[in-house]
Design an enzyme around this catalytic site. Sequence first.
Site, short mmCIF file in Angstrom:
data_model
loop_
_atom_site.label_atom_id
_atom_site.label_comp_id
_atom_site.label_asym_id
_atom_site.label_seq_id
_atom_site.Cartn_x
_atom_site.Cartn_y
_atom_site.Cartn_z
N LYS A 123 -8.88 -2.11 11.98
CA LYS A 123 -7.77 -2.65 11.11
C LYS A 123 -7.87 -4.13 12.20
O LYS A 123 -8.72 -4.33 13.13
CB LYS A 123 -6.55 -2.21 11.99
CG LYS A 123 -5.14 -2.69 11.27
CD LYS A 123 -5.03 -2.01 9.85
CE LYS A 123 -4.18 -2.44 9.19
NZ LYS A 123 -3.86 -1.53 7.90
P1 NAD Z 1 3.94 -7.32 3.00
O1 NAD Z 1 3.81 -8.64 3.91
O2 NAD Z 1 3.52 -7.83 1.47
O3 NAD Z 1 5.54 -7.09 2.96
C1 NAD Z 1 6.29 -6.63 4.19
C2 NAD Z 1 7.82 -6.66 3.54
O4 NAD Z 1 8.64 -6.22 4.72
C3 NAD Z 1 8.48 -8.16 3.30
O5 NAD Z 1 9.02 -7.99 2.29
C4 NAD Z 1 9.07 -8.32 4.77
O6 NAD Z 1 10.34 -9.10 4.62
C5 NAD Z 1 9.67 -6.81 4.94
N1 NAD Z 1 10.17 -6.87 6.46
C6 NAD Z 1 9.46 -6.79 7.54
N2 NAD Z 1 10.28 -6.70 8.59
C7 NAD Z 1 11.36 -5.89 7.93
C8 NAD Z 1 12.60 -5.41 8.54
N3 NAD Z 1 12.76 -5.28 9.81
N4 NAD Z 1 13.33 -4.92 7.46
C9 NAD Z 1 13.33 -5.22 6.24
N5 NAD Z 1 12.21 -5.71 5.87
C10 NAD Z 1 11.21 -6.20 6.50
O7 NAD Z 1 3.30 -6.24 3.74
P2 NAD Z 1 2.69 -5.22 2.72
O8 NAD Z 1 1.46 -5.18 2.50
O9 NAD Z 1 3.70 -4.54 1.86
O10 NAD Z 1 2.88 -4.04 3.81
C11 NAD Z 1 3.87 -3.25 4.25
C12 NAD Z 1 3.45 -2.14 5.02
O11 NAD Z 1 2.67 -1.14 4.18
C13 NAD Z 1 3.07 -2.17 6.26
O12 NAD Z 1 3.02 -1.13 7.26
C14 NAD Z 1 1.34 -1.92 5.88
O13 NAD Z 1 0.50 -1.73 7.03
C15 NAD Z 1 1.46 -0.87 4.75
N6 NAD Z 1 0.49 -0.86 3.95
C16 NAD Z 1 0.06 -1.80 3.18
C17 NAD Z 1 -1.00 -1.65 2.25
C18 NAD Z 1 -1.49 -2.79 1.37
O14 NAD Z 1 -2.37 -2.40 0.61
N7 NAD Z 1 -0.76 -4.02 1.27
C19 NAD Z 1 -1.62 -0.50 2.28
C20 NAD Z 1 -1.40 0.61 3.31
C21 NAD Z 1 -0.07 0.37 3.79
#
Ligand code: NAD
Length: 460
Positions: free
Chosen positions: A125
């Site tokens: 990561k």
């Molecule tokens: P992103 O940046 O696209 O979206 C994150 C979202 O969370 C945003 O809408 C943000 O405003 C919101 N957010 C942040 N803090 C918040 C809070 N306290 N309350 C409400 N909303 C809040 O990120 P993503 O890629 O969608 O990742 C989100 C989660 O999914 C992370 O934990 C990431 O590690 C996990 N994840 C992502 C992927 C991927 O392929 N993108 C894969 C596996 C896991």
Amino acid sequence: MANATLARASKVSKKEKTTREDLNPYRIAQLQFDLAARYIPDLKKGLIEYLKRPARAVYIEFPIQTERGSVRNFVGFRVLHNSVRGPGKGGIRYHPKVTADEVRALASWMTWKCAVVDVPFGGAKGGIICNPKKLTQADLRRITRRFISELGDDIGPHTDIPAPDVNTNAGTMAWIYDTYQVMHPGQDSLAVVTGKPLDIGGSLGRREATARGSLFAAQRAIERGLVDGLDSLEGATVVIQGFGNAGSIAAELFAEQGARILAVSDTGGAVFKGRGLDPALAIAHKRETGSVAGLDGARNISNEELLALECDILIPAALENQIRGDNAADVRAKMIVEAANGPTTPAADEILEENGVVVLPDILANAGGVTVSYFEWVQNLEHQQWDLEEVNDKLRRKMVRATEEVIDEQERVNGGLDEIQSRVKGKSAPTLGLVSLRTAAFILAIRRVANVALERGIWP
Ligand code: NAD
């Protein structure tokens, strides 16, 4: 043991529970590992220590000259947790609160996730401490390029392969690829990073893969009868925290299956609509205004209210430590599908279990992202482009199998507790209780990684 702890926990106030709970993600990841390792009595102490800790951690401080002309310094991390099963794999996150321990935790969860879904990668990561909302695209491009150039050969198509995470996207991955390619002229480096734009070797279906994987896992768990009173997503009520890549696409995909999206949120606020939100309208509103808050026809609520809404499925899709010892008892969902990494703390896990809430753990529920990243990597190495049906079909099969295997593992362990207990040695041996799906997923993953480590033999 869980019951005794819970009885004690119920006597302390919410505030005390928050202040007492250790929210360091790395220590949480290690605790989750320890809870599971107890059920693998044959695992030797030295091997446990090796598997628990990251193999390598890189810390980089670097300057960029911003678009406005000033020089600003940034800190970035890349952690390779384990590469026994294959090259490191894991996203790069841009966020003001990134820490070394957060990246260590996320890297270790990647190791276990890749093992659960059985893709031939280890865990890694990265993260850069920065606030993308206060940086221009040109600044973000410079930060990305400088960070990747500083990493040098710490990443590579056969060593450690980044991908998108919070606040990074296909555009960021294009910069990563381009920087690495410039540093390695004459080589075919497409496979150095996944989640790329489609016209630069990206895979069809990668953008939706995390959410689609969560959908497949949830559907399989429901079909296996894990959630009382729920036999399909048709008419199921769903609440989603976080409305980025994982959350907004989950809203679309769950709604496509007939689920009613009651509420969604982002850092700007949360919105609720009893009859169900139209995900497309919420996405358009967020695009225009920067947040889902203020969506027409919906009621603004707080993030705390959102987590406590009565619903069938709660999907945390934001950051770590959202469901904790101090608010887990408020959760009224029947099932939690962890699209985010680390959204539920160990104290919350105990409370949810006591309350009968099924938790589909992150290392299973969000494994769709890394699975299609693996497909992208394979397509790049083979100079292929699979069509969307092929990608989604392969993803479905991977997710269904992994979900089955985690549920089967839980049944196997819980059905064979006496036999496992009889093999746990030592006077201070813990008394083993029934395992959750999270612990079952960890047991499955640790065994898989340990087996490969032992088959390969500890070098030299
Ligand atoms: P992103 O940046 O696209 O979206 C994150 C979202 O969370 C945003 O809408 C943000 O405003 C919101 N957010 C942040 N803090 C918040 C809070 N306290 N309350 C409400 N909303 C809040 O990120 P993503 O890629 O969608 O990742 C989100 C989660 O999914 C992370 O934990 C990431 O590690 C996990 N994840 C992502 C992927 C991927 O392929 N993108 C894969 C596996 C896991």
